[in-house]
Scaffold this motif. Structure first.
Motif, PDB file in Angstrom:
ATOM      1  N   ILE A 282       0.265   4.125   0.789  1.00 51.43           N
ATOM      2  CA  ILE A 282      -0.122   5.111   1.800  1.00 51.43           C
ATOM      3  C   ILE A 282       0.393   4.705   3.178  1.00 51.43           C
ATOM      4  O   ILE A 282       1.029   5.501   3.868  1.00 51.43           O
ATOM      5  N   CYS A 283       0.153   3.450   3.583  1.00 54.25           N
ATOM      6  CA  CYS A 283       0.613   3.016   4.908  1.00 54.25           C
ATOM      7  C   CYS A 283       1.851   2.128   4.844  1.00 54.25           C
ATOM      8  O   CYS A 283       2.497   1.879   5.861  1.00 54.25           O
TER       9      CYS A 283
ATOM     10  N   SER B 258      -9.049   4.051   6.191  1.00 57.91           N
ATOM     11  CA  SER B 258      -8.336   5.321   6.181  1.00 57.91           C
ATOM     12  C   SER B 258      -7.485   5.449   4.917  1.00 57.91           C
ATOM     13  O   SER B 258      -7.447   6.512   4.282  1.00 57.91           O
ATOM     14  N   CYS B 259      -6.812   4.367   4.547  1.00 58.83           N
ATOM     15  CA  CYS B 259      -5.996   4.380   3.328  1.00 58.83           C
ATOM     16  C   CYS B 259      -6.869   4.506   2.091  1.00 58.83           C
ATOM     17  O   CYS B 259      -6.507   5.198   1.127  1.00 58.83           O
TER      18      CYS B 259
ATOM     19  N   GLN C  30      -7.846   8.080   1.586  1.00 53.64           N
ATOM     20  CA  GLN C  30      -6.732   8.830   1.026  1.00 53.64           C
ATOM     21  C   GLN C  30      -6.545   8.478  -0.448  1.00 53.64           C
ATOM     22  O   GLN C  30      -6.230   9.335  -1.276  1.00 53.64           O
ATOM     23  N   ASP C  31      -6.750   7.207  -0.776  1.00 63.63           N
ATOM     24  CA  ASP C  31      -6.662   6.758  -2.163  1.00 63.63           C
ATOM     25  C   ASP C  31      -7.665   7.525  -3.028  1.00 63.63           C
ATOM     26  O   ASP C  31      -7.355   7.940  -4.154  1.00 63.63           O
TER      27      ASP C  31
ATOM     28  N   SER D 248      -3.920   2.679  -2.630  1.00 63.73           N
ATOM     29  CA  SER D 248      -4.105   1.588  -1.680  1.00 63.73           C
ATOM     30  C   SER D 248      -4.806   0.413  -2.348  1.00 63.73           C
ATOM     31  O   SER D 248      -5.106  -0.577  -1.695  1.00 63.73           O
TER      32      SER D 248
ATOM     33  N   CYS E  30       0.865  -1.169   0.000  1.00 56.28           N
ATOM     34  CA  CYS E  30       0.000   0.000   0.000  1.00 56.28           C
ATOM     35  C   CYS E  30       0.903   1.221   0.000  1.00 56.28           C
ATOM     36  O   CYS E  30       1.801   1.337   0.849  1.00 56.28           O
TER      37      CYS E  30
ATOM     38  N   SER F   5      -7.403  -1.138   5.149  1.00 52.01           N
ATOM     39  CA  SER F   5      -7.638   0.059   5.962  1.00 52.01           C
ATOM     40  C   SER F   5      -8.556   1.043   5.230  1.00 52.01           C
ATOM     41  O   SER F   5      -8.264   1.468   4.108  1.00 52.01           O
TER      42      SER F   5
ATOM     43  N   CYS G 229      -5.558  -2.509   0.295  1.00 58.30           N
ATOM     44  CA  CYS G 229      -5.278  -2.399   1.719  1.00 58.30           C
ATOM     45  C   CYS G 229      -6.605  -2.482   2.473  1.00 58.30           C
ATOM     46  O   CYS G 229      -7.595  -1.859   2.065  1.00 58.30           O
TER      47      CYS G 229
END
Length: 395
Positions: free
Chosen positions: A93-94, A128-129, A132-133, A148, A91, A126, A124
């Motif tokens: 992002i994370c 949260s990811c 953001q994606d 992600s 991912c 998540s 991912c």
């Protein structure tokens, strides 16, 4: 649900039945046109293949030599040696290794180099990811996007080093021809190119998975492994059914994807529990409300569908919402050949119901995931070419 397979040249798969088409060189239509009439006559719409999840009938049903379409579990890699490496499995992002979502076997009948062709989707877990994606995908500079969710395309000619040119028997006796790369001992998903420094046996896709496995189980058995045994090679001679299972239980539940023509379903089919639990029920925006109403009407034919596939040149995604759709400039060109990408299939949120994903604000959720692939399905270069996924989030 019928599971009968139609064999093309002794090697067909249901997802491929609508791919025997020619795609012209014109750029695909702008899908962000607010004046588009979504409720066009059914006869004018290209055929759609629907994907449904079922528990596999046999233990061997999802082995890679049977070219499965599947969701959850671990991927049945088409090219079992030249897997994506490096940051491809992470991912962006994370930084965590991505989890396998699904794969769709979709050969192109008019292209010799794509006699076998599978699309793999990873993401991912998540939310949260994923949020953001969604923000990242709007950037008009594709090289700067951080994702992600990733899609990989792999294709092989009929005559190749991994599989027989003859049709599988589908009776449990089929075997792959070639070797396979060893996979990560923790996730069972990505190539295990990192080796435990002590036992020289356990292999991992990342330092993260090596550390998790060490603290959870491997530490207690590592020093007891017989170091006189041959060390792990970069290529395993085992067939796919002999490869060890992943040590973790972080994969999503595993299903086979079976397919039916959308035209086979009655418009009046009622909603199932999966449909009711997986999809949002309110939308305040008038344009989104109209789009949502049409989405519900269309998917109500077969409420438990998790995938919609159509690679006709006039095919378009079935968008749950008017807002949040990409325009032509939002879909990056193929990074391998520079050609346009076109819509191939979309993933519906009903899949989350079958994955037992909790229904709360922090749980993974989407309105639809739309996959765009190289219009020419170009060959050469990397065995696994990255394609593009557009995520539309629920309101």
């Amino acid at each position: 649900m019928s599971k009968e397979l139609v064999i093309r040249n002794e090697h067909e798969n249901p997802l491929a039945k609508f791919t025997d088409i020619q795609i012209d060189d014109e750029e695909f239509d702008d899908e962000d046109d607010d004046d588009e009439d979504e409720e066009e006559d059914e006869q004018e719409q290209p055929p759609v293949t629907l994907g449904f999840v079922e528990k596999p009938e046999h233990e061997w049903s999802l082995f890679r030599q049977l070219f499965p379409s599947k969701a959850g579990g671990t991927p049945a890699w088409l090219d079992p040696i030249n897997l994506p490496l490096g940051d491809s499995c992470l991912c962006e992002i994370c930084g965590e290794p991505l989890r396998f979502l699904l794969q769709a076997y979709a050969p192109l009948t008019d292209k010799d180099s794509a006699f076998h062709r599978t699309l793999f989707v990873f993401m991912c877990p998540s939310m949260s990811c994923l949020r953001q994606d969604q923000h990242e995908q709007w950037k008009h500079h594709p090289e700067k996007r951080s994702r992600s969710i990733k899609v990989f395309r792999c294709q092989l000619p009929r005559n190749n080093q991994f599989y027989s040119s003859e049709a599988p028997k589908y009776n449990g006796t089929d075997k792959p021809l070639g070797a396979a790369a060893p996979l990560c001992g923790w996730c069972g998903t990505w190539k295990g190119d990192k080796v435990c420094g002590n036992c020289k046996k356990a292999r991992y896709c990342s330092k993260r998975h090596q550390a998790i496995h060490w603290s959870s189980a491997h530490k207690s058995v590592c020093r007891s492994i017989d170091l006189t045994l041959p060390s792990s090679n970069s290529v395993s001679t085992n067939s796919s059914e002999d490869l060890p299972k992943a040590a973790s239980n972080v994969t999503w539940p595993e299903y086979e994807i079976v397919n039916e023509d959308e035209s086979d379903f009655d418009m009046e089919i009622s909603k199932s529990d999966a449909y009711g639990k997986a999809l949002p029920t309110q939308n305040e925006d008038e344009g989104d409300a109209k789009s949502w109403a049409y989405f519900r009407k269309r998917t109500a034919r077969a409420p438990d569908q998790v995938l919609r596939y159509s690679r006709y040149e006039t095919a378009k995604p079935l968008w749950p919402m008017l807002s949040g759709r990409p325009s032509n400039v939002d879909i990056p060109k193929c990074t391998s050949c520079g050609g346009h990408r076109v819509f191939e299939f979309q993933i519906l949120p009903q899949l989350l119901y079958y994955f037992d994903v909790k229904n709360d604000s922090n749980s993974l959720d989407w309105a639809t995931i739309v996959v765009y692939t190289c219009e020419a399905s170009c060959n050469g270069g990397l065995a696994y070419k990255e394609e593009f996924a557009w995520v539309q989030h629920p309101v």
